[in-house]
Design a protein around this motif. Structure first.
Motif: not given
Length: 360
Positions: A190, A195, A198-199, A192, A201-202
């Motif tokens: 990620a 976030d 983003k987390e 980051t 989405d992962a």
């Protein structure tokens, strides 16, 4: 920046006397905390702030604490540390790996201030370092993951390619593979610490690939929120308990318990015995704790995981015990050989069975 209210010096003296502290503690010791994320992240920063609150509860009027949250890793961090030092902080904790060089620079500029940097390795006369053996917790949840996956696909949301994170990935996979040789690991970087978008989405990307057990090395609860949308997908609390997602998808957690360390180090400053040291505690020291394993984990698997916790805590089992091979097939640890701390803190490779490359 939030600050604790200064109390009357008479009350401070009484508290100091009760604690058996020297007379100089009558002026409250000002302690600063520099956080990479918001204290409401529900994970890493939240847990460090619980340690700050434990310091206040332990020492009362003998201390004053201040903190700055969501500090970017870089030049901004050094400015925050300088502001804390100039405002009278005698002890400053900087709580993210990326604060390392900024902490070194601040310690050089303020030699009379004591600094403590979390997860780093650069020290000075007035700069100590501290860490926790998170890989011990990753071994336990890796065992649970290997036993509970139905798709034989497990996932790991990684933050940055530093040894701490690579240790976690390897420990998680090794212990999943021990109980399930068919297991495959999907790693998504990620880039980051915190976030939520983003987390999430992962986690979503992993679920779409058939992953049904996900671990994370990022700080928000967003991955668990994403898992909750898909029945049968489970995960683990990271850094703090993340109990709001019990009993599932959060079926257990790795809790970073910083309170004992923070209390010990503040006590040392108050007593005048503080020295620059490196601390790397784990389950034995109570710094790495596995949160409640819920009934979503079958009783037999809970018992197995508890047995591993007990063995690690007792010092009879080390998660990196050979035989272990590197990704390229070369030997990392021979049969029965235990990894040294030096080998762990410089870890820069995947173990055999993990596909893909570690980003440079």
């Amino acid at each position: 920046m939030k600050r604790r209210t200064l109390l009357a010096s008479g009350a401070a003296a009484a508290t100091a006397a009760a604690l058996g502290l020297p007379a100089r503690a009558q002026s409250p010791l000002k302690v600063g905390f520099v956080y990479v994320g918001p204290i409401g992240d529900g994970g890493w920063t939240f847990q460090h702030d619980q340690g700050r609150l434990a310091v206040e509860a332990q020492f009362g009027d003998a201390v004053e604490t201040v903190y700055q949250e969501s500090v970017p890793e870089g030049a901004d961090a050094e400015r925050v540390m300088a502001q804390m030092a100039l405002s009278g902080c005698g002890l400053i904790f900087t709580t993210s790996f990326g604060f390392m060089d900024a902490t070194v620079a601040a310690a050089e500029k303020f030699p009379d201030v004591k600094f403590e940097h979390a997860t780093g390795y650069k020290r000075a006369a007035n700069l100590a370092t501290y860490d926790a053996r998170f890989y011990e917790g990753r071994a336990v949840i890796g065992h649970i993951a290997g036993r509970m996956t139905k798709t034989n696909k497990i996932g790991y949301i990684a933050s940055f390619p530093i040894p701490e994170v690579i240790q976690g990935i390897n420990s998680f996979f090794l212990h999943a593979q021990k109980v399930n040789p068919e297991v495959e690991l999907v790693v998504i970087w990620a880039y980051t610490w915190f976030d939520p978008a983003k987390e999430a989405d992962a986690a979503k990307a992993m679920i779409e690939q058939g992953v049904d057990v996900i671990a994370q090395h990022t700080d928000s609860t967003a991955p668990l929120a994403e898992m909750a949308k898909t029945p049968g997908v489970i995960g683990f609390g990271q850094a703090s308990d993340m109990a709001e997602y019990k009993p599932s998808p959060r079926v257990a957690s790795i809790i970073d318990e910083w309170s004992p360390y923070y209390i010990k180090r503040v006590q040392a400053v108050l007593e005048g015995t503080w020295e620059s040291t490196h601390s790397w505690g784990g389950m034995t020291e109570g710094e790495v704790v596995i949160g409640e394993m819920t009934d979503a984990i079958p009783e037999e698997i809970r018992a197995e995981a508890q047995g591993m916790i007990d063995a690690i805590t007792a010092g009879t089992y080390h998660p990196f015990t050979g035989p272990i091979a590197k990704q390229d097939g070369s030997v990392f640890l021979a049969e029965g050989e235990v990894a040294t701390d030096e080998q762990l803190v410089t870890m820069n490779f995947y173990v055999q069975g993990i596909t893909g490359d570690i980003p440079s």
